[in-house]
Design a protein around this motif. Structure first.
Motif, PDB file in Angstrom:
ATOM      1  N   GLY A  58       0.277  76.192  35.972  1.00 28.84           N
ATOM      2  CA  GLY A  58       1.506  75.706  35.350  1.00 28.84           C
ATOM      3  C   GLY A  58       1.263  74.041  34.950  1.00 28.84           C
ATOM      4  N   THR A  59       0.635  73.421  35.923  1.00 25.63           N
ATOM      5  CA  THR A  59       0.246  72.031  35.507  1.00 25.63           C
ATOM      6  C   THR A  59      -0.635  71.953  34.360  1.00 25.63           C
ATOM      7  OG1 THR A  59       0.740  71.583  37.779  1.00 25.63           O
ATOM      8  CG2 THR A  59      -0.586  70.141  36.674  1.00 25.63           C
ATOM      9  N   ILE A  60      -1.502  72.738  34.440  1.00 27.01           N
ATOM     10  CA  ILE A  60      -2.537  72.994  33.376  1.00 27.01           C
ATOM     11  C   ILE A  60      -1.823  73.296  31.932  1.00 27.01           C
ATOM     12  CG2 ILE A  60      -4.673  74.115  32.434  1.00 27.01           C
ATOM     13  CD1 ILE A  60      -5.589  74.406  35.164  1.00 27.01           C
ATOM     14  N   CYS A  61      -0.973  74.335  31.901  1.00 19.27           N
ATOM     15  CA  CYS A  61      -0.337  74.592  30.782  1.00 19.27           C
ATOM     16  C   CYS A  61       0.715  73.484  30.440  1.00 19.27           C
ATOM     17  CB  CYS A  61       0.460  75.853  31.043  1.00 19.27           C
ATOM     18  SG  CYS A  61      -0.579  77.106  31.161  1.00 19.27           S
ATOM     19  N   GLY A  62       1.209  72.718  31.263  1.00 17.00           N
ATOM     20  CA  GLY A  62       2.177  71.659  31.045  1.00 17.00           C
ATOM     21  C   GLY A  62       1.425  70.451  30.556  1.00 17.00           C
ATOM     22  N   TYR A  63       0.060  70.191  30.804  1.00 17.60           N
ATOM     23  CA  TYR A  63      -0.722  69.234  30.212  1.00 17.60           C
ATOM     24  C   TYR A  63      -1.134  69.484  28.794  1.00 17.60           C
ATOM     25  CZ  TYR A  63      -4.492  66.123  29.274  1.00 17.60           C
ATOM     26  OH  TYR A  63      -5.391  65.308  28.390  1.00 17.60           O
ATOM     27  N   ILE A  64      -1.252  70.894  28.575  1.00 18.00           N
ATOM     28  CA  ILE A  64      -1.545  71.239  27.287  1.00 18.00           C
ATOM     29  C   ILE A  64      -0.452  71.177  26.297  1.00 18.00           C
ATOM     30  CG2 ILE A  64      -2.275  73.320  25.709  1.00 18.00           C
ATOM     31  CD1 ILE A  64      -4.101  74.229  28.130  1.00 18.00           C
ATOM     32  N   THR A  65       0.713  71.681  26.684  1.00 17.72           N
ATOM     33  CA  THR A  65       1.924  71.373  25.668  1.00 17.72           C
ATOM     34  C   THR A  65       2.244  69.806  25.610  1.00 17.72           C
ATOM     35  OG1 THR A  65       3.508  71.538  28.003  1.00 17.72           O
ATOM     36  CG2 THR A  65       2.708  73.724  26.657  1.00 17.72           C
ATOM     37  N   TRP A  66       2.102  69.214  26.687  1.00 17.76           N
ATOM     38  CA  TRP A  66       2.254  67.701  26.463  1.00 17.76           C
ATOM     39  C   TRP A  66       1.442  67.129  25.725  1.00 17.76           C
ATOM     40  CZ3 TRP A  66       5.561  63.722  27.784  1.00 17.76           C
ATOM     41  CH2 TRP A  66       4.960  62.387  27.870  1.00 17.76           C
ATOM     42  N   GLN A  67      -0.083  67.318  25.585  1.00 14.09           N
ATOM     43  CA  GLN A  67      -0.652  66.817  24.796  1.00 14.09           C
ATOM     44  C   GLN A  67      -0.465  67.194  23.143  1.00 14.09           C
ATOM     45  OE1 GLN A  67      -3.412  64.817  24.381  1.00 14.09           O
ATOM     46  NE2 GLN A  67      -3.045  64.124  26.400  1.00 14.09           N
ATOM     47  N   GLY A  76       5.295  80.388  31.063  1.00 13.12           N
ATOM     48  CA  GLY A  76       6.301  81.341  31.387  1.00 13.12           C
ATOM     49  C   GLY A  76       5.962  82.301  32.437  1.00 13.12           C
ATOM     50  N   CYS A  77       5.035  83.010  32.434  1.00 14.93           N
ATOM     51  CA  CYS A  77       4.632  83.710  33.343  1.00 14.93           C
ATOM     52  C   CYS A  77       4.369  83.303  34.803  1.00 14.93           C
ATOM     53  CB  CYS A  77       3.335  84.536  32.974  1.00 14.93           C
ATOM     54  SG  CYS A  77       3.364  85.549  31.550  1.00 14.93           S
TER      55      CYS A  77
END
Length: 186
Positions: free
Chosen positions: A43-52, A100-101
């Motif tokens: 979730g943190t990795i995906c959060g970083y990608i969406t943030w970038q 989301g998953c």
């Protein structure tokens, strides 16, 4: 006839103790820890990608570089370190789906262990939305930039808060058990 319940929510009998929880094996505890940690890390990795992705889109939208006639405004920017990782729209889509998953799996698995989980999520997410609107961030930035980080924070808070509560509750039950033993001996 069914014994009287303390409430309709938990369905527990009046005399039934909830703590300490049923003993779990070491392998099931490790399995739960690994899956919870994996969900938070993913979730943190995906959060970083969406943030970038959102930071780069917001900066490209706000930057003007003369008359670019519809060309990408990011092309006229000087080199900066944040441009080394530029997520594509496809990576953004995959990141949102994986995120989301992870969140739905975490929430579904922990909903019976943590009845206050909904309240934690509601307070944290509501606070971030209000703070985002106060700072005049766009709705896209709030939704795709701030909320994923907040969801990861809410998952970590849920685990930490539940663990602290469980430890406190075990200490209280231990003290009550010792006091009961002392009363029996008298």
């Amino acid at each position: 006839m069914r014994p009287m319940s303390c409430c309709n929510y938990c369905g527990r009998d009046v005399g039934e103790r909830r703590w300490p929880p049923a003993k779990t094996t070491l392998s099931s505890w490790i399995s739960n820890w690994v899956s919870e940690t994996t969900e938070i890390v993913l979730g943190t990795i995906c959060g970083y990608i969406t943030w970038q992705f959102m930071v780069q889109n917001e900066s490209a939208r706000g930057q003007e570089c003369g008359n670019n006639n519809g060309q990408d405004a990011a092309g006229c920017r000087d080199f900066d370190i944040s441009r080394l990782f530029t997520p594509s729209p496809a990576l953004m889509l995959v990141s949102c789906l994986v995120f989301g998953c992870c969140v739905s799996s975490f929430v579904h698995r922990r909903q019976d262990k943590d009845p206050l989980q909904f309240l934690v999520y509601l307070v944290l997410l509501g606070s971030v939305v209000i703070a985002g609107y106060q700072s005049e961030a766009s709705a896209n930035m709030i939704l795709l930039g701030y909320l994923p980080w907040t969801m990861c924070l809410a998952m970590a808070t849920s685990i930490t808060g539940h663990s602290l509560y469980r430890q406190w509750r075990q200490e209280v039950d231990t003290r009550l058990g010792e006091m009961e033993k002392g009363e029996v001996l008298l």
